[in-house]
Design an enzyme around this catalytic site. Structure first.
Site, short mmCIF file in Angstrom:
data_model
loop_
_atom_site.label_atom_id
_atom_site.label_comp_id
_atom_site.label_asym_id
_atom_site.label_seq_id
_atom_site.Cartn_x
_atom_site.Cartn_y
_atom_site.Cartn_z
N GLN A 30 44.78 -18.68 -13.06
CA GLN A 30 44.47 -20.00 -12.49
C GLN A 30 45.67 -20.68 -11.87
O GLN A 30 45.53 -21.72 -11.21
CB GLN A 30 43.86 -20.91 -13.56
CG GLN A 30 44.83 -21.43 -14.61
CD GLN A 30 45.00 -20.47 -15.78
OE1 GLN A 30 44.56 -19.33 -15.72
NE2 GLN A 30 45.62 -20.94 -16.84
N TYR A 31 46.86 -20.12 -12.02
CA TYR A 31 48.06 -20.69 -11.38
C TYR A 31 48.31 -20.09 -9.99
O TYR A 31 49.30 -20.42 -9.35
CB TYR A 31 49.29 -20.43 -12.24
CG TYR A 31 49.24 -21.03 -13.63
CD1 TYR A 31 48.90 -22.36 -13.82
CD2 TYR A 31 49.52 -20.26 -14.75
CE1 TYR A 31 48.87 -22.91 -15.09
CE2 TYR A 31 49.48 -20.81 -16.03
CZ TYR A 31 49.15 -22.13 -16.19
OH TYR A 31 49.11 -22.67 -17.45
N ARG A 57 38.54 -27.55 -6.93
CA ARG A 57 39.59 -27.86 -7.88
C ARG A 57 40.75 -28.55 -7.15
O ARG A 57 40.97 -28.33 -5.96
CB ARG A 57 40.11 -26.56 -8.51
CG ARG A 57 41.18 -26.78 -9.56
CD ARG A 57 41.87 -25.47 -9.96
NE ARG A 57 42.92 -25.75 -10.95
CZ ARG A 57 43.82 -24.87 -11.34
NH1 ARG A 57 43.83 -23.65 -10.84
NH2 ARG A 57 44.73 -25.21 -12.24
N HIS A 58 41.48 -29.37 -7.88
CA HIS A 58 42.69 -29.97 -7.31
C HIS A 58 43.67 -28.87 -6.87
O HIS A 58 43.60 -27.72 -7.31
CB HIS A 58 43.38 -30.87 -8.34
CG HIS A 58 43.76 -30.16 -9.60
ND1 HIS A 58 44.84 -29.32 -9.70
CD2 HIS A 58 43.18 -30.16 -10.82
CE1 HIS A 58 44.92 -28.83 -10.92
NE2 HIS A 58 43.93 -29.32 -11.62
N ARG A 61 49.86 -27.90 -8.85
CA ARG A 61 50.39 -29.06 -9.56
C ARG A 61 51.64 -28.69 -10.36
O ARG A 61 51.97 -27.51 -10.54
CB ARG A 61 49.34 -29.58 -10.54
CG ARG A 61 48.89 -28.53 -11.57
CD ARG A 61 48.17 -29.14 -12.73
NE ARG A 61 47.56 -28.17 -13.62
CZ ARG A 61 48.20 -27.46 -14.54
NH1 ARG A 61 49.50 -27.58 -14.69
NH2 ARG A 61 47.53 -26.62 -15.32
N ARG A 142 45.88 -36.30 -9.84
CA ARG A 142 45.98 -35.13 -8.96
C ARG A 142 44.64 -34.77 -8.32
O ARG A 142 44.59 -34.19 -7.24
CB ARG A 142 46.56 -33.93 -9.71
CG ARG A 142 45.71 -33.41 -10.87
CD ARG A 142 46.38 -32.19 -11.49
NE ARG A 142 45.70 -31.66 -12.65
CZ ARG A 142 46.00 -31.95 -13.92
NH1 ARG A 142 46.96 -32.82 -14.18
NH2 ARG A 142 45.33 -31.40 -14.91
N LYS A 265 40.07 -18.80 -20.21
CA LYS A 265 39.00 -19.43 -19.46
C LYS A 265 37.62 -18.99 -19.96
O LYS A 265 36.67 -19.78 -20.00
CB LYS A 265 39.14 -19.14 -17.96
CG LYS A 265 40.41 -19.70 -17.34
CD LYS A 265 40.55 -21.18 -17.60
CE LYS A 265 41.91 -21.71 -17.20
NZ LYS A 265 42.13 -23.10 -17.67
N HIS A 325 38.42 -30.23 -11.96
CA HIS A 325 39.39 -29.35 -12.61
C HIS A 325 38.79 -27.95 -12.77
O HIS A 325 37.57 -27.78 -12.74
CB HIS A 325 39.76 -29.89 -14.00
CG HIS A 325 40.29 -31.28 -13.99
ND1 HIS A 325 41.63 -31.58 -13.92
CD2 HIS A 325 39.65 -32.49 -14.06
CE1 HIS A 325 41.80 -32.89 -13.96
NE2 HIS A 325 40.62 -33.46 -14.04
#
Length: 435
Positions: A30-31, A57-58, A61, A142, A265, A325
């Site tokens: 997810q990064y 999703r944002h 970050r 965010r 997840k 998110h």
């Protein structure tokens, strides 16, 4: 955070670094910075899109609020080492933790801007002065900033003929764009910790040997690995800059890290949690209301006040954009029936490379799910309305309501969503049961 999306020569249409992707980026789960998981497929020749629902999703970050303390602890421990027997560790002696907390980084702002550009270019025939996108965002900074950058990208691509704005910002409670509303949901920790205690000890042993006196723990290893993608996206603006933490680990170790995040997840809001998908039911019922032009029918986490008012939940728009998110997106996938698995993910061994549950493909930074309503005007099914679903531009087969070709009739799609239409079949009530 806002970053304009212009560069010499025009818009940035693809992933910022598509020409030279970092080799290990594919293992960041997810990064991972956004890139399409597939090639968008236009409707058939005699069909046209009549409505679009975007869930996004944002963007990229800084670390979330509970991470910096653990990351700084891992760095401090390495700085106390007597010596460094691996040259890749030497930078740490004088390294200062520099990351912010929770907010978008410039790359994350740009990702959202580009999504707005792409949405306009793909669906501009649906827009006119009286029908511009209706935009909602969950209340965290965010997420709101991502929505704001998306609207800026959409307006810029239209040469400011159409300028959508954020119509509704929903507080983080009583909100279909946020989880944390199911207190009885089991934790993912027993599963992630089991895998952590399998794959991190050899890494810990190697690093402690290379940095005698550091005395790293298993959890320190996870923090050091997470620093690689989070520093990289923070450092990268005009061009890609990879964190020096990335070189501390080899490809095999990164594969193990990816599995750790996939398992997280799956057991947090995915199919592995018996009360995971129910946290996406409210959003699915809002989706069904849009598709059928009917009021929302739901008894889970919808905000009934907002959903009952045309000003805050209109049913007459052609493009809707919601910002959220990744954990909520995973719950929505589960409620819909996307990415179903033949069995639970094994927290003791890495799954096959052809698995369908892969956080990098499902919920990278700036991940997006697009639900299209399509009408066909000629041939078989003339006048029939259909539904198509794309996740990061990859068409989903929708085998649960059609022939697995990515297209279902609207009626069949609605019928397939019995779990949502029945408000989770009792699962929502279990969210509030005490032991």
């Amino acid at each position: 955070m806002f970053v304009a999306g212009y560069r010499a020569g025009g818009y940035i249409w693809e992933s910022l670094y598509a020409d030279k992707p970092p080799k290990i980026e594919r293992y960041w789960a997810q990064y991972t910075p956004y890139e399409p998981a597939g090639a968008y497929v236009p409707p058939a020749k005699h069909c046209r899109v009549t409505q679009v629902r975007l869930l996004q999703r944002h963007g990229a970050r800084y670390p979330s609020s509970d991470d910096p303390v653990e990351m700084e602890e891992a760095i401090f421990k390495l700085q106390q080492a007597d010596e460094y027997r691996d040259k890749n560790l030497r930078f740490i002696r004088n390294h200062s933790y520099f990351l912010g907390q929770d907010d978008l980084v410039p790359l994350g702002a740009e990702q959202s801007f580009q999504s707005g550009v792409i949405t306009f270019e793909r669906y501009k025939d649906l827009v006119n002065k009286d029908d511009i996108p209706f935009v909602r965002a969950s209340g965290q900074g965010r997420v709101v900033d991502s929505a704001r950058n998306w609207t800026a990208g959409f307006a810029t691509a239209s040469h400011f003929e159409y300028e959508p704005h954020i119509s509704v910002v929903i507080s983080e409670e009583n909100n279909t764009l946020q989880i944390n509303q199911c207190p009885a949901a089991p934790s993912h920790h027993p599963y992630t910790e089991r895998w952590e205690h399998i794959f991190t000890p050899p890494i810990k042993k190697r690093l402690n040997k290379a940095a005698p006196g550091a005395n790293l723990t298993d959890s320190n290893v996870i923090s050091l690995m997470a620093l690689c993608p989070l520093e990289s996206v923070a450092l990268s603006a005009a061009e890609w800059e990879e964190s020096r933490f990335c070189k501390l680990f080899d490809e095999k170790e990164w594969r193990a890290f990816e599995w750790h995040e996939d398992v997280k997840k799956y057991y947090k809001t995915g199919y592995g949690n018996p009360l995971g998908p129910v946290q996406g039911v409210g959003y699915v019922n809002e989706l069904l209301a849009r598709l059928t032009n009917q009021p929302v029918r739901d008894s889970t986490n919808t905000n009934r006040t907002l959903d009952a008012a045309p000003a805050t939940f209109p049913l007459n728009r052609t493009i809707y954009a919601d910002f959220t998110h990744e954990n909520e997106m995973v719950a929505v996938f589960g409620a819909l029936g996307l990415f179903e698995q033949p069995g639970d993910l094994d927290p003791t061994r890495i799954g096959g490379k052809h698995r369908t549950w892969n956080a990098r493909r499902m919920v990278p930074f700036s991940a997006r799910m697009v639900v299209e309503k399509v009408v066909c005007e000629e041939g078989e099914g003339e006048g029939q309305e259909y539904v198509r679903v794309f996740v990061n531009d990859e068409m989903q087969p929708l085998a649960f309501c059609g022939e697995g070709d990515g297209r279902c009739t609207l009626g069949d799609f609605v019928q397939s969503q019995g779990y949502a239409r029945e408000s989770g079949r009792g699962d929502w009530e279990k969210c509030f049961e005490s032991d």
